[in-house]
Motif scaffolding. Sequence first.
Motif, mmCIF file in Angstrom:
data_model
loop_
_atom_site.group_PDB
_atom_site.id
_atom_site.type_symbol
_atom_site.label_atom_id
_atom_site.label_comp_id
_atom_site.label_asym_id
_atom_site.label_seq_id
_atom_site.Cartn_x
_atom_site.Cartn_y
_atom_site.Cartn_z
ATOM 1 N N LYS A 653 -2.653 14.631 -25.982
ATOM 2 C CA LYS A 653 -2.149 15.302 -24.779
ATOM 3 C C LYS A 653 -0.630 15.184 -24.755
ATOM 4 C CE LYS A 653 -2.779 11.321 -21.696
ATOM 5 N NZ LYS A 653 -3.442 10.856 -20.460
ATOM 6 N N PHE A 654 -0.003 16.095 -24.047
ATOM 7 C CA PHE A 654 1.453 16.071 -23.945
ATOM 8 C C PHE A 654 1.880 14.999 -22.951
ATOM 9 C CE2 PHE A 654 1.010 20.174 -25.964
ATOM 10 C CZ PHE A 654 2.148 20.254 -26.766
ATOM 11 N N LEU A 655 2.960 14.335 -23.266
ATOM 12 C CA LEU A 655 3.441 13.234 -22.439
ATOM 13 C C LEU A 655 3.753 13.688 -21.016
ATOM 14 C CD1 LEU A 655 4.314 10.238 -22.402
ATOM 15 C CD2 LEU A 655 6.606 10.999 -23.036
ATOM 16 N N ASP A 656 4.298 14.888 -20.871
ATOM 17 C CA ASP A 656 4.680 15.331 -19.528
ATOM 18 C C ASP A 656 3.478 15.695 -18.656
ATOM 19 O OD1 ASP A 656 4.024 17.616 -20.845
ATOM 20 O OD2 ASP A 656 5.951 18.633 -20.556
ATOM 21 N N GLU A 657 2.262 15.764 -19.237
ATOM 22 C CA GLU A 657 1.070 16.001 -18.425
ATOM 23 C C GLU A 657 0.843 14.831 -17.471
ATOM 24 O OE1 GLU A 657 -2.385 16.820 -20.775
ATOM 25 O OE2 GLU A 657 -1.432 18.456 -21.860
ATOM 26 N N GLY A 658 1.014 13.618 -17.977
ATOM 27 C CA GLY A 658 0.853 12.441 -17.133
ATOM 28 C C GLY A 658 1.890 12.399 -16.031
ATOM 29 N N ARG A 660 3.377 15.058 -14.662
ATOM 30 C CA ARG A 660 3.022 16.070 -13.662
ATOM 31 C C ARG A 660 1.845 15.607 -12.811
ATOM 32 N NH1 ARG A 660 3.935 19.808 -17.952
ATOM 33 N NH2 ARG A 660 1.685 19.954 -18.304
ATOM 34 N N HIS A 661 0.921 14.860 -13.432
ATOM 35 C CA HIS A 661 -0.253 14.389 -12.693
ATOM 36 C C HIS A 661 0.147 13.475 -11.535
ATOM 37 C CE1 HIS A 661 -4.420 13.331 -12.007
ATOM 38 N NE2 HIS A 661 -4.078 12.050 -12.022
ATOM 39 N N MET A 662 1.252 12.741 -11.676
ATOM 40 C CA MET A 662 1.698 11.845 -10.602
ATOM 41 C C MET A 662 2.042 12.625 -9.338
ATOM 42 S SD MET A 662 3.972 8.781 -12.256
ATOM 43 C CE MET A 662 5.253 9.796 -12.986
ATOM 44 N N TYR A 663 2.410 13.892 -9.508
ATOM 45 C CA TYR A 663 2.818 14.705 -8.352
ATOM 46 C C TYR A 663 1.827 15.829 -8.074
ATOM 47 C CZ TYR A 663 7.079 12.230 -9.486
ATOM 48 O OH TYR A 663 7.977 11.238 -9.767
ATOM 49 N N ALA A 664 0.593 15.681 -8.574
ATOM 50 C CA ALA A 664 -0.417 16.720 -8.377
ATOM 51 C C ALA A 664 -0.687 16.936 -6.894
ATOM 52 C CB ALA A 664 -1.711 16.344 -9.108
ATOM 53 N N ALA A 665 -0.786 15.835 -6.138
ATOM 54 C CA ALA A 665 -1.068 15.948 -4.701
ATOM 55 C C ALA A 665 0.062 16.687 -3.983
ATOM 56 C CB ALA A 665 -1.258 14.562 -4.094
ATOM 57 N N GLU A 666 1.313 16.273 -4.264
ATOM 58 C CA GLU A 666 2.455 16.931 -3.606
ATOM 59 C C GLU A 666 2.545 18.401 -3.989
ATOM 60 O OE1 GLU A 666 2.600 14.013 -5.021
ATOM 61 O OE2 GLU A 666 3.615 12.572 -3.694
ATOM 62 N N ASN A 667 2.251 18.708 -5.257
ATOM 63 C CA ASN A 667 2.335 20.094 -5.712
ATOM 64 C C ASN A 667 1.303 20.962 -5.006
ATOM 65 O OD1 ASN A 667 3.635 21.993 -7.410
ATOM 66 N ND2 ASN A 667 1.900 21.948 -8.819
ATOM 67 N N ARG A 668 0.068 20.442 -4.869
ATOM 68 C CA ARG A 668 -0.965 21.199 -4.174
ATOM 69 C C ARG A 668 -0.634 21.372 -2.698
ATOM 70 N NH1 ARG A 668 -5.889 18.237 -7.384
ATOM 71 N NH2 ARG A 668 -6.125 19.802 -9.032
ATOM 72 N N ILE A 669 -0.096 20.301 -2.097
ATOM 73 C CA ILE A 669 0.302 20.385 -0.693
ATOM 74 C C ILE A 669 1.385 21.443 -0.524
ATOM 75 C CG2 ILE A 669 1.425 19.129 1.188
ATOM 76 C CD1 ILE A 669 -1.489 18.300 0.629
ATOM 77 N N SER A 670 2.316 21.488 -1.474
ATOM 78 C CA SER A 670 3.390 22.484 -1.416
ATOM 79 C C SER A 670 2.836 23.904 -1.457
ATOM 80 C CB SER A 670 4.356 22.264 -2.585
ATOM 81 O OG SER A 670 5.310 23.291 -2.661
ATOM 82 N N ILE A 671 1.891 24.147 -2.368
ATOM 83 C CA ILE A 671 1.308 25.488 -2.495
ATOM 84 C C ILE A 671 0.510 25.850 -1.248
ATOM 85 C CG2 ILE A 671 -0.311 26.896 -3.820
ATOM 86 C CD1 ILE A 671 0.459 25.205 -6.292
ATOM 87 N N LEU A 672 -0.307 24.912 -0.765
ATOM 88 C CA LEU A 672 -1.112 25.175 0.434
ATOM 89 C C LEU A 672 -0.225 25.464 1.629
ATOM 90 C CD1 LEU A 672 -3.961 22.500 0.257
ATOM 91 C CD2 LEU A 672 -4.217 24.966 0.102
ATOM 92 N N SER A 673 0.820 24.669 1.796
ATOM 93 C CA SER A 673 1.696 24.867 2.953
ATOM 94 C C SER A 673 2.396 26.216 2.893
ATOM 95 C CB SER A 673 2.732 23.737 3.038
ATOM 96 O OG SER A 673 3.520 23.675 1.879
ATOM 97 N N ARG A 674 2.694 26.693 1.681
ATOM 98 C CA ARG A 674 3.294 28.025 1.557
ATOM 99 C C ARG A 674 2.363 29.109 2.076
ATOM 100 N NH1 ARG A 674 5.082 28.238 -4.529
ATOM 101 N NH2 ARG A 674 4.822 25.991 -4.578
ATOM 102 N N TYR A 675 1.087 29.015 1.673
ATOM 103 C CA TYR A 675 0.114 30.006 2.125
ATOM 104 C C TYR A 675 -0.050 29.962 3.645
ATOM 105 C CZ TYR A 675 -1.455 31.254 -2.585
ATOM 106 O OH TYR A 675 -1.517 31.732 -3.870
#
Length: 795
Positions: A653-658, A660-675
């Motif tokens: 796996k690519f190192l940057d996947e881990g 990005r995973h640390m901020y998966a919750a914030e990223n999803r919250i960001s997308i949801l809040s936009r909608y």
Amino acid sequence: MKQHIFPHMLKNHLKLIWRSLKKDRQSYFLNLIGLSTGLACTFFIYLWVTDEWQVDKFNEKDSQVFLVKENRIKAGGIWTASSTSGPMAAAMKAELPEVLFAVSERDAGSMVVSIGENAVRANGKYSGKDLFKIFSYDLIEGSRDHAMDDKNSIVLSEPLALKLFGSTSGIIGKTVTLQQKDLYTVSGVYKTPPANATEQFDFVLQIDQLFATQEGIKRWSNTGCQTRVLLKEGTDIDAFNRKLSGFVTAQTNGETKHRTPFVKKYSEEYLHGNYENGVVSGGRIAYLKMFIIIGIFILLIACINFMNLSTAKASRRMKEIGIKKVAGASRSSLVIQYLGESVLLSCIALAIALLMVALLLPSFNTLTGKQLALTFDLKPAVIFLMIALFTGLLAGSYPALYLSGFKPVAVLKGRLSGPIGELWVRKGLVVFQFTISAVMVVSVMVVYKQIKFVQNKNLGYQRENVITFWREGKLSSDAHLEAFIGQVKNVPGVENATFIAHNMAGHNSGTSGIKWPGRDPDDRTEFENVAVSYGMLETMKFELKEGRAFSKDFASDSNAIIFNEAAIRYIGFKEPIGKTVELWGETRQIVGVVKDFHFESLHEEVKPLFFRLNPGATYVAAVKLKAGKEKETIAALGQLYSRFNPGFSFNYKFLDEGYRHMYAAENRISILSRYFAGLAILISCLGLFGLTAYTAQRRQKEIGVRKVVGASTGNVVMLLSRDFLKLVVLAILIAFPLAWWATSQWLEGFAYHITPGTGTFLIAGGAMLLITCITISYQAVKAALANPVISLRLE
């Protein structure tokens, strides 16, 4: 007699409501879109919040299942860790009567499980004998009391058993091979953990097997395990934690004073997992509260549309109200009629909202990474119905009380009572709508910018184009490391390669076993401990502040150490190169200092860290690829790996996947809040669109006269737009301080974050004004272009 009258009254009310809906289709259509959209948003938020609330609450004895955490003294405060010592579980069960069962656990990582030629890669964990006595995992084969008795046993998940054996029955006692070498006997089969369980694993091994092969884990100085316990029902948790606080100190004969263990309810960790200086400081619960508030506000915005449009069009119903009152209709009957209109509209909106949810739920699940389902069991059905009824009553309450309060004489003469107060209420509601919308717009922009900042920040090393894979098979033997890494470096497209004992995505391993001249004997601050091989600094492009990297040219480097800047600052060395420290009783010379880099989330400040040269203690290979031909290089590496390590798939796996995973919750919250912010603006604009249409219709005669006496189209458009633009500007001015406070509170959760500038607020305000102008321009221009002769003739 009354029993016969009631059905007729109800039928008459329904007829009047239906006629009213048909008579003013545009207004009710706008209200219907707004209410259905608002309800759909609320239902999505309800499903998401309910699922989040149920995470890890699948255990039958949920109130008795606890995890053990520790508060540890560190530089400048207290650090709360979820890791414990390996012997912790056994000692607690033996010495604390409140503990019924206890297990030590550790992640086993990804392994190859096979039967003959049938090999399957799966993720597992090590656990104690009491696992299935503590957790309510559904064991479909084997004994819950004895499945984990033998240290050479393995318990498989149902999907893994089906892949290996094609069945789950009759496999107890059969053997499987792990990592192509170790034999284990199947002692049980369990159903896959529920989707709302944070721990997902394909097999379980007895932790005594790990203790037998890795002696260090059994030491109290090691904190490489997690501990879960089942306490007696009715245990006083506060009293138990006071009793537990000195447990580690007692077990180490007073040597370990910096670790204070305590228990926390297992199912609370997911939502309340953040600690600050040893005290719970929030967690994902903050996002739940935020979305509950967003859902309420979106529903309020939709209700305000109904209120505004209903009261604005009151003049159309003046004669109807007056005649009914003269004919003897009571105020309560009128209130019932108008509330009935809003409730009926809300029920229609409910049906449309449920249809929208059913159609969009798959996309919503993809967006949130969940497996939500729209069920019509009694509880959700009642909740959905209650939300719809509440929405209808809330939306219709003010119009019903307002319309039913007209005096019949004044109404029949064409005069409304108290128009100024009603107008100010309507304006206030519009300001409230757009204030909430503006706050959401600013917040969404700040969250988006912070996520971009996190994703693009220079971490102090290069994580791009670096792939990682575990040492397993032949690679688990130190004798083959040099040969393998040499062949990897010769693959076209490979820039460099090394081995490391860290995933660069959070705390992995720490130690307080470093001593230096002048250190406080009671100081037990932990340093992040990273074992590496040659070439690690060069592969990951760490920046050296001073000194050098580990090199084969220096035979003494096996006793060398490299610190980061945070460690040197804490130790207090002014000229560190050449000075010595003591690590676990052995003298080590400082040969280099790397600039601070982020190995944890940006929520955390950079902590003290050291690198030590010990290729045998590494467990991950890291390969830096040249940009441009990653696919071809990875394919070549896969072929090399298969030749060198037969029986094992090239699982990289690519190192940057881990990262990005640390901020998966914030990223999803960001997308949801936009909608949700977009939908809030849409609903607000629907109401504004309706009010503009009503205003243009009400001022039809005035517009006609102004055009006859020479007013231009622009003058008329400005006349109709000016009042609404003033309200939106006022809403923006109110929203900005609120948005600044809210976003500042959220950003404080990051040790490294952006500072929202005036540009963010100006862009948000400009966007709100532009959307407002587009919304009202259609009706304004339409009214301005109307033939004044026709307008005056109609009047």
